[in-house]
Motif scaffolding. Structure first.
Motif, PDB file in Angstrom:
ATOM      1  N   PRO A 253       2.330  -7.729   7.050  1.00 24.52           N
ATOM      2  CA  PRO A 253       1.875  -8.526   5.898  1.00 24.52           C
ATOM      3  C   PRO A 253       2.557  -8.137   4.598  1.00 24.52           C
ATOM      4  O   PRO A 253       2.829  -8.999   3.758  1.00 24.52           O
ATOM      5  CB  PRO A 253       0.371  -8.241   5.854  1.00 24.52           C
ATOM      6  N   TYR A 254       2.860  -6.855   4.407  1.00 26.73           N
ATOM      7  CA  TYR A 254       3.511  -6.432   3.163  1.00 26.73           C
ATOM      8  C   TYR A 254       4.940  -6.955   3.102  1.00 26.73           C
ATOM      9  O   TYR A 254       5.413  -7.366   2.032  1.00 26.73           O
ATOM     10  CB  TYR A 254       3.487  -4.912   3.048  1.00 26.73           C
ATOM     11  N   GLU A 255       5.655  -6.965   4.208  1.00 27.79           N
ATOM     12  CA  GLU A 255       7.003  -7.510   4.217  1.00 27.79           C
ATOM     13  C   GLU A 255       6.981  -9.023   4.029  1.00 27.79           C
ATOM     14  O   GLU A 255       7.856  -9.596   3.378  1.00 27.79           O
ATOM     15  CB  GLU A 255       7.692  -7.176   5.541  1.00 27.79           C
ATOM     16  N   ALA A 256       5.978  -9.685   4.606  1.00 25.53           N
ATOM     17  CA  ALA A 256       5.903 -11.141   4.584  1.00 25.53           C
ATOM     18  C   ALA A 256       5.277 -11.703   3.322  1.00 25.53           C
ATOM     19  O   ALA A 256       5.104 -12.921   3.195  1.00 25.53           O
ATOM     20  CB  ALA A 256       5.118 -11.632   5.810  1.00 25.53           C
ATOM     21  N   PHE A 268      -9.481  -1.670  10.984  1.00 24.91           N
ATOM     22  CA  PHE A 268      -9.000  -2.711  11.878  1.00 24.91           C
ATOM     23  C   PHE A 268      -7.778  -2.207  12.643  1.00 24.91           C
ATOM     24  O   PHE A 268      -7.124  -1.233  12.231  1.00 24.91           O
ATOM     25  CB  PHE A 268      -8.658  -3.995  11.099  1.00 24.91           C
ATOM     26  N   VAL A 269      -7.472  -2.845  13.732  1.00 24.83           N
ATOM     27  CA  VAL A 269      -6.291  -2.504  14.507  1.00 24.83           C
ATOM     28  C   VAL A 269      -5.055  -2.630  13.606  1.00 24.83           C
ATOM     29  O   VAL A 269      -4.845  -3.667  12.983  1.00 24.83           O
ATOM     30  CB  VAL A 269      -6.151  -3.435  15.730  1.00 24.83           C
ATOM     31  N   GLY A 270      -4.255  -1.580  13.521  1.00 20.43           N
ATOM     32  CA  GLY A 270      -3.056  -1.598  12.704  1.00 20.43           C
ATOM     33  C   GLY A 270      -3.235  -1.082  11.294  1.00 20.43           C
ATOM     34  O   GLY A 270      -2.261  -0.981  10.528  1.00 20.43           O
ATOM     35  N   ARG A 271      -4.476  -0.735  10.934  1.00 20.95           N
ATOM     36  CA  ARG A 271      -4.748  -0.321   9.557  1.00 20.95           C
ATOM     37  C   ARG A 271      -3.926   0.897   9.132  1.00 20.95           C
ATOM     38  O   ARG A 271      -3.344   0.926   8.039  1.00 20.95           O
ATOM     39  CB  ARG A 271      -6.233  -0.011   9.388  1.00 20.95           C
ATOM     40  N   ASP A 272      -3.883   1.930   9.976  1.00 18.91           N
ATOM     41  CA  ASP A 272      -3.210   3.171   9.588  1.00 18.91           C
ATOM     42  C   ASP A 272      -1.719   2.936   9.365  1.00 18.91           C
ATOM     43  O   ASP A 272      -1.122   3.499   8.430  1.00 18.91           O
ATOM     44  CB  ASP A 272      -3.427   4.251  10.651  1.00 18.91           C
ATOM     45  N   ALA A 273      -1.107   2.105  10.205  1.00 18.65           N
ATOM     46  CA  ALA A 273       0.318   1.799  10.036  1.00 18.65           C
ATOM     47  C   ALA A 273       0.559   1.079   8.716  1.00 18.65           C
ATOM     48  O   ALA A 273       1.543   1.353   8.014  1.00 18.65           O
ATOM     49  CB  ALA A 273       0.815   0.953  11.204  1.00 18.65           C
ATOM     50  N   LEU A 274      -0.343   0.176   8.364  1.00 19.97           N
ATOM     51  CA  LEU A 274      -0.176  -0.559   7.115  1.00 19.97           C
ATOM     52  C   LEU A 274      -0.430   0.329   5.900  1.00 19.97           C
ATOM     53  O   LEU A 274       0.231   0.177   4.863  1.00 19.97           O
ATOM     54  CB  LEU A 274      -1.096  -1.780   7.087  1.00 19.97           C
ATOM     55  N   GLU A 279       2.092   2.949   1.189  1.00 21.56           N
ATOM     56  CA  GLU A 279       2.415   4.155   0.431  1.00 21.56           C
ATOM     57  C   GLU A 279       3.926   4.363   0.331  1.00 21.56           C
ATOM     58  O   GLU A 279       4.433   4.770  -0.724  1.00 21.56           O
ATOM     59  CB  GLU A 279       1.756   5.367   1.096  1.00 21.56           C
ATOM     60  N   ALA A 280       4.636   4.072   1.407  1.00 26.86           N
ATOM     61  CA  ALA A 280       6.080   4.297   1.427  1.00 26.86           C
ATOM     62  C   ALA A 280       6.857   3.158   0.785  1.00 26.86           C
ATOM     63  O   ALA A 280       7.968   3.357   0.277  1.00 26.86           O
ATOM     64  CB  ALA A 280       6.554   4.494   2.865  1.00 26.86           C
ATOM     65  N   GLY A 281       6.274   1.953   0.800  1.00 28.10           N
ATOM     66  CA  GLY A 281       6.977   0.765   0.322  1.00 28.10           C
ATOM     67  C   GLY A 281       7.794   0.133   1.442  1.00 28.10           C
ATOM     68  O   GLY A 281       8.126   0.779   2.438  1.00 28.10           O
ATOM     69  N   VAL A 282       8.115  -1.131   1.273  1.00 27.87           N
ATOM     70  CA  VAL A 282       8.894  -1.850   2.285  1.00 27.87           C
ATOM     71  C   VAL A 282      10.374  -1.796   1.935  1.00 27.87           C
ATOM     72  O   VAL A 282      10.749  -1.655   0.772  1.00 27.87           O
ATOM     73  CB  VAL A 282       8.436  -3.323   2.413  1.00 27.87           C
ATOM     74  N   TYR A 331      14.279 -13.111   4.574  1.00 31.93           N
ATOM     75  CA  TYR A 331      14.070 -11.694   4.269  1.00 31.93           C
ATOM     76  C   TYR A 331      15.361 -11.056   3.786  1.00 31.93           C
ATOM     77  O   TYR A 331      16.433 -11.282   4.365  1.00 31.93           O
ATOM     78  CB  TYR A 331      13.567 -10.953   5.512  1.00 31.93           C
ATOM     79  N   VAL A 332      15.245 -10.277   2.718  1.00 30.23           N
ATOM     80  CA  VAL A 332      16.381  -9.526   2.174  1.00 30.23           C
ATOM     81  C   VAL A 332      15.901  -8.133   1.791  1.00 30.23           C
ATOM     82  O   VAL A 332      14.696  -7.910   1.597  1.00 30.23           O
ATOM     83  CB  VAL A 332      16.995 -10.218   0.935  1.00 30.23           C
ATOM     84  N   PRO A 333      16.816  -7.160   1.644  1.00 28.23           N
ATOM     85  CA  PRO A 333      16.417  -5.852   1.113  1.00 28.23           C
ATOM     86  C   PRO A 333      15.787  -6.012  -0.266  1.00 28.23           C
ATOM     87  O   PRO A 333      16.156  -6.911  -1.035  1.00 28.23           O
ATOM     88  CB  PRO A 333      17.740  -5.091   1.044  1.00 28.23           C
ATOM     89  N   VAL A 334      14.832  -5.140  -0.587  1.00 30.22           N
ATOM     90  CA  VAL A 334      14.061  -5.302  -1.825  1.00 30.22           C
ATOM     91  C   VAL A 334      14.950  -5.288  -3.066  1.00 30.22           C
ATOM     92  O   VAL A 334      14.601  -5.908  -4.081  1.00 30.22           O
ATOM     93  CB  VAL A 334      12.969  -4.217  -1.939  1.00 30.22           C
TER      94      VAL A 334
END
Length: 363
Positions: A253-256, A268-274, A279-282, A331-334
């Protein structure tokens, strides 16, 4: 296995619609022309048959707990008649699907209806029931996709079209993302002030067998999936299976660009990864762009920097009917994501100058 057909397939065929396969369904892509149908929605009102969208109902004592653990938004914030946009992600935080979750009026317990994308009903049913059983939750999950027909009435005149067909319901009092049961042409329907075009409008769910009665009562220009696609691209809205896909375009979701649907205060499922990604940024992010040279960007075309180095990929593109100029998403690099950043798109192998634009492309 043959394509599934919406309940009004013959009605659309008799109206001269052409059809396309989408998500395993044979759906009308246009009636008159994509451009004319697009203009109808932007200028007056259009109606789409979106009965190919999936519908699942979740009820029982642990319905809220199940919905909370399998969607990224805060389901507990919903009151009866409320809805929310949300994402469904895997353990790595990658989007499996996006959805709208409705809280229906309470029966003996809370009841939810959620709308995955076309062709995802069986997958989501299996996902919901397998996690329910793994977590030993008391909840009933029903795939009601072929019990409900679904129509989207969109445009500046959508309110008048729907209220004319439901004069006894105060549908104009509904706020964005609110819904209610209402009598439409003598049929009890679930009517929500939601949509996928950027215009005001409603999505009307009615019993499958009453689809023709409700469709005929809603006075708007029939529109196919072709104009639905150009309308959503002008707004920069995501298309499942194209702008994200767990296999071919795995994005979080952060990338999209839909990080607003992630509530990290819930489990929720996937919460820790998100949480780690936030914190790290996309490294890459979803952007819009307009072409400055002649050409039309299409799904799969490469995006390059000013030196011709490939940096990303087009996920959606079209000639905007409203703007009469080519627009795209991808999608492109930030570091390339700021407005006015110059890029190029390789259209049939030829570099076409383009510039980053933050969607929506229209006001």
């Amino acid at each position: 296995m043959g394509l599934r057909k919406p309940p009004l397939y013959d009605v659309h065929a008799d109206a001269g619609a052409t059809f396309t396969e989408f998500g395993g369904w044979d759906m009308p892509v246009e009636y008159d022309s994509i451009k004319a149908e697009h203009a109808a929605v932007r200028e007056s009102a259009g109606i789409f048959d979106v009965s190919h969208m999936s519908e699942l109902e979740v009820s029982g004592p642990d319905a809220t707990a199940l919905m909370q653990r399998l969607t990224t938004n805060d389901v507990t914030a919903l009151e009866p008649g409320d809805s929310q946009y949300s994402a469904i992600v895997n353990d790595e935080g990658v989007i499996v699907d996006d959805t709208v979750v409705y809280r229906l009026p309470d029966r003996d317990e809370r009841v939810y209806l959620f709308i995955p994308n076309a062709g995802h009903d069986e997958e989501m049913y299996d996902r919901w029931t397998s996690f329910r059983d793994e977590w030993d939750l008391d909840a009933t999950v029903e795939d009601v996709t072929e019990e409900w027909a679904m129509f989207a009435v969109q445009g500046p005149d959508a309110l008048g079209s729907v209220t004319d067909a439901a004069p006894d319901a105060a549908l104009g009092d509904l706020s964005k993302f609110q819904a209610t049961f209402a009598d439409v042409a003598g049929v009890e329907c679930w009517v929500a002030r939601t949509g996928y075009t950027g215009e005001d409008g409603f999505e009307v769910l009615c019993p499958w067998d009453d689809a023709e009665t409700v469709w005929a009562a809603l006075d708007a220009t029939p529109c196919g999936l072709g104009s639905r696609d150009t309308l959503r691209m002008e707004m920069g809205y995501l298309l499942s299976g194209q702008d994200f896909d767990p296999e071919t375009e795995p994005r979080t979701p952060y990338e999209a660009g839909i990080g607003f649907v992630v509530d990290l205060d819930t489990e929720f499922v996937g919460r820790d990864a998100l949480e780690r990604q936030r914190e790290a940024g996309v490294e890459e992010t979803f952007v819009g762009f307009t072409l400055l040279d002649r050409g039309v960007p299409r799904h799969g075309y490469d995006i390059a920097d000013a030196d011709g180095e490939v940096i990303g990929v087009v996920t959606s593109g079209t000639m905007s009917p409203t703007l009469s100029e080519p627009i795209g998403l991808g999608y492109v690099p930030v570091e390339y994501a700021d407005d006015e950043t110059e890029i190029s798109v390789l259209v049939r192998g030829r570099e076409k100058r383009a510039v980053i634009v933050t969607p929506p492309f229209i006001n």
